[in-house]
Design a protein around this motif. Structure first.
Motif, PDB file in Angstrom:
ATOM      1  N   ASP A  73       0.835  -1.179   0.000  1.00 41.26           N
ATOM      2  CA  ASP A  73       0.000   0.000   0.000  1.00 41.26           C
ATOM      3  C   ASP A  73       0.873   1.232   0.000  1.00 41.26           C
ATOM      4  OD1 ASP A  73      -2.357   1.535   0.228  1.00 41.26           O
ATOM      5  OD2 ASP A  73      -1.779   1.906   2.309  1.00 41.26           O
ATOM      6  N   PHE A  98      -6.955  -6.849   4.507  1.00 35.74           N
ATOM      7  CA  PHE A  98      -7.690  -5.603   4.705  1.00 35.74           C
ATOM      8  C   PHE A  98      -6.718  -4.518   5.140  1.00 35.74           C
ATOM      9  CE2 PHE A  98      -9.971  -2.446   7.131  1.00 35.74           C
ATOM     10  CZ  PHE A  98     -11.139  -2.254   6.396  1.00 35.74           C
ATOM     11  N   GLU A 101      -7.547   2.559   5.956  1.00 37.09           N
ATOM     12  CA  GLU A 101      -7.153   3.817   5.317  1.00 37.09           C
ATOM     13  C   GLU A 101      -6.758   4.851   6.361  1.00 37.09           C
ATOM     14  OE1 GLU A 101     -10.759   4.560   3.345  1.00 37.09           O
ATOM     15  OE2 GLU A 101     -10.327   3.236   1.641  1.00 37.09           O
ATOM     16  N   TYR A 107      -4.415  -6.066   7.790  1.00 36.00           N
ATOM     17  CA  TYR A 107      -4.865  -7.252   8.510  1.00 36.00           C
ATOM     18  C   TYR A 107      -4.948  -8.433   7.563  1.00 36.00           C
ATOM     19  CZ  TYR A 107      -6.424  -3.892  12.027  1.00 36.00           C
ATOM     20  OH  TYR A 107      -6.480  -2.897  12.958  1.00 36.00           O
ATOM     21  N   LEU A 109      -6.933 -11.521   6.664  1.00 35.27           N
ATOM     22  CA  LEU A 109      -8.237 -12.133   6.915  1.00 35.27           C
ATOM     23  C   LEU A 109      -8.141 -13.613   6.567  1.00 35.27           C
ATOM     24  CD1 LEU A 109     -10.252  -9.323   5.119  1.00 35.27           C
ATOM     25  CD2 LEU A 109      -9.637  -9.458   7.538  1.00 35.27           C
ATOM     26  N   TYR A 130      -6.318 -10.439  -3.102  1.00 33.49           N
ATOM     27  CA  TYR A 130      -7.619  -9.837  -2.864  1.00 33.49           C
ATOM     28  C   TYR A 130      -7.509  -8.957  -1.641  1.00 33.49           C
ATOM     29  CZ  TYR A 130     -12.738  -9.697  -2.759  1.00 33.49           C
ATOM     30  OH  TYR A 130     -14.048  -9.309  -2.794  1.00 33.49           O
ATOM     31  N   THR A 131      -7.488  -7.673  -1.848  1.00 28.75           N
ATOM     32  CA  THR A 131      -7.284  -6.743  -0.748  1.00 28.75           C
ATOM     33  C   THR A 131      -8.420  -5.743  -0.633  1.00 28.75           C
ATOM     34  OG1 THR A 131      -4.904  -6.895  -1.109  1.00 28.75           O
ATOM     35  CG2 THR A 131      -5.690  -5.107   0.276  1.00 28.75           C
ATOM     36  N   LEU A 132      -9.010  -5.716   0.549  1.00 27.93           N
ATOM     37  CA  LEU A 132     -10.083  -4.762   0.814  1.00 27.93           C
ATOM     38  C   LEU A 132      -9.493  -3.606   1.597  1.00 27.93           C
ATOM     39  CD1 LEU A 132     -12.189  -7.670   2.150  1.00 27.93           C
ATOM     40  CD2 LEU A 132     -12.767  -6.454   0.048  1.00 27.93           C
ATOM     41  N   SER A 133     -10.091  -2.437   1.468  1.00 26.78           N
ATOM     42  CA  SER A 133      -9.635  -1.340   2.308  1.00 26.78           C
ATOM     43  C   SER A 133     -10.819  -0.548   2.827  1.00 26.78           C
ATOM     44  CB  SER A 133      -8.666  -0.442   1.540  1.00 26.78           C
ATOM     45  OG  SER A 133      -9.257   0.026   0.356  1.00 26.78           O
ATOM     46  N   GLY A 134     -10.585   0.130   3.899  1.00 25.08           N
ATOM     47  CA  GLY A 134     -11.651   0.874   4.555  1.00 25.08           C
ATOM     48  C   GLY A 134     -11.206   1.281   5.947  1.00 25.08           C
ATOM     49  N   ILE A 135     -12.115   1.153   6.909  1.00 28.11           N
ATOM     50  CA  ILE A 135     -11.787   1.541   8.281  1.00 28.11           C
ATOM     51  C   ILE A 135     -11.809   0.308   9.176  1.00 28.11           C
ATOM     52  CG2 ILE A 135     -12.367   3.092  10.166  1.00 28.11           C
ATOM     53  CD1 ILE A 135     -11.728   4.560   7.599  1.00 28.11           C
ATOM     54  N   CYS A 136     -10.769   0.157   9.959  1.00 31.48           N
ATOM     55  CA  CYS A 136     -10.682  -1.024  10.820  1.00 31.48           C
ATOM     56  C   CYS A 136     -11.416  -0.797  12.136  1.00 31.48           C
ATOM     57  CB  CYS A 136      -9.232  -1.390  11.085  1.00 31.48           C
ATOM     58  SG  CYS A 136      -8.405  -0.315  12.256  1.00 31.48           S
TER      59      CYS A 136
ATOM     60  N   GLU B  72       0.479  -2.023  -7.259  1.00 34.37           N
ATOM     61  CA  GLU B  72       1.749  -1.623  -6.690  1.00 34.37           C
ATOM     62  C   GLU B  72       2.570  -2.885  -6.527  1.00 34.37           C
ATOM     63  OE1 GLU B  72       0.481   1.001  -3.660  1.00 34.37           O
ATOM     64  OE2 GLU B  72      -1.547   0.571  -4.240  1.00 34.37           O
ATOM     65  N   LEU B 124     -15.067  -1.749   8.070  1.00 33.08           N
ATOM     66  CA  LEU B 124     -15.917  -0.980   7.171  1.00 33.08           C
ATOM     67  C   LEU B 124     -15.210  -0.914   5.827  1.00 33.08           C
ATOM     68  CD1 LEU B 124     -18.286   0.893   6.588  1.00 33.08           C
ATOM     69  CD2 LEU B 124     -16.912   2.780   7.495  1.00 33.08           C
ATOM     70  N   ASN B 126     -14.458   0.121   2.142  1.00 34.25           N
ATOM     71  CA  ASN B 126     -14.694   1.200   1.180  1.00 34.25           C
ATOM     72  C   ASN B 126     -14.287   0.804  -0.233  1.00 34.25           C
ATOM     73  OD1 ASN B 126     -15.613   2.930   3.140  1.00 34.25           O
ATOM     74  ND2 ASN B 126     -13.611   3.865   3.481  1.00 34.25           N
ATOM     75  N   ARG B 127     -13.282  -0.022  -0.312  1.00 36.58           N
ATOM     76  CA  ARG B 127     -12.685  -0.318  -1.591  1.00 36.58           C
ATOM     77  C   ARG B 127     -12.281  -1.776  -1.691  1.00 36.58           C
ATOM     78  NH1 ARG B 127      -8.588   4.361  -3.422  1.00 36.58           N
ATOM     79  NH2 ARG B 127      -9.431   5.349  -1.562  1.00 36.58           N
ATOM     80  N   ASN B 129      -9.730  -4.439  -3.986  1.00 39.77           N
ATOM     81  CA  ASN B 129      -8.682  -4.592  -4.991  1.00 39.77           C
ATOM     82  C   ASN B 129      -8.469  -6.072  -5.265  1.00 39.77           C
ATOM     83  OD1 ASN B 129      -5.964  -5.265  -5.889  1.00 39.77           O
ATOM     84  ND2 ASN B 129      -5.530  -3.096  -5.720  1.00 39.77           N
TER      85      ASN B 129
END
Lengths: 146, 146
Positions: A73, A98, A101, A107, A109, A130-136, B72, B124, B126-127, B129
């Motif tokens: 990232d 995960f 942001e 993390y 998963l 497979y990578t998710l992003s957001g708020i932990c 990346e 949560l 948001n995105r 990948n």
DNA sequence: TTAAGTGCAAAATCTTTGCAAATGT
DNA sequence: ACATTTGCAAAGATTTTGCACTTAA
């Protein structure tokens, strides 16, 4: 950290030496449920260490299959411990990641299987990320605003 | 390149100036079906340009939503054009990417929808990948060995 | 005209490599 | 003893920042 023996075994099992630095590094990975970059590690190490050594240890761990690249990232590759699901050499790390942001922590998963897709035969697929992003969870509780 | 007007419109539409460099940069993105890094761009630009300018243009494009970070891999962030699927600000780039391990090029698989997974409510999202890697069509044909 | 974009210099990171010294087994 | 690991120095690459100059609108 009572995992000292565990860590030692992990190193020996892969033909690596049980040096203080490597013990400490693996300890850090066990103490965190998110991925760490070389810089993260240098920052967290109590005894001041050389970045180069950390880089080489990480490469060594990756080659041995102890760690895998969990995410890249922004700047810097992050590594995470290989779970039981990691099939030795063939590192198709079939679990999702995960990235928060807010705090930028990654993390693993382990329990989230990566869904498959079929690609045109123009591509030969070896690996899936497979990578998710957001708020932990931690940042969510700190942040009253969603 | 007959897309000149298209590129110009794209820039104006986002309140950006139609400078030669930016025109050329976007032209490069339109001419390639894989993602480009800052270094890729500098290398491909006919007129020799400053890396800094490229970096700043990329940031600008990303902010405007013209480009998105496609991958990346190893070193360097790569960018790709946002397709019609890109919902303005909310950049949930719902298509997969493919990185060739041989030539390191990143392809945008615009037609491959990213499969959904459900996460514990600790996160949560948001995105998403979804990046596959392996051997691309070009390298497969060059490489007799699989 | 004037805000956006450019170019140069310089610095901050990140990462790799080479070599001699230290260390684990 | 011997291969592995470490530390230092140095270099390469990527990315960011500051400031003065140029340019598109």
């Amino acid at each position: 950290m009572e995992d000292k023996r565990l860590i030692g075994d992990l190193l020996s099992a892969h033909g690596l030496k049980k040096t203080p630095i490597r013990m400490e590094m693996l300890g850090l990975f066990m103490d965190h449920d998110f991925a760490l970059s070389a810089s993260d590690i240098v920052a967290k190490m109590t005894s001041k260490r050389d970045r180069v050594t950390v880089y080489r240890a990480l490469s060594s761990f990756e080659e041995s299959g102890i760690l895998h690249r969990a995410s890249e990232d922004g700047q810097g590759v992050k590594y995470a411990l290989c779970g039981k699901n990691c099939p030795g050499e063939a590192h198709t790390h079939q679990h999702a990641h995960f990235i928060c942001e807010e705090c930028n922590q990654t993390y693993c998963l382990d329990d989230v299987k990566i869904p498959e897709v079929k690609l045109s035969d123009e591509f030969l697929v070896n690996r899936v990320n497979y990578t998710l992003s957001g708020i932990c969870k931690d940042c969510k509780s700190l942040d009253p605003v969603a």
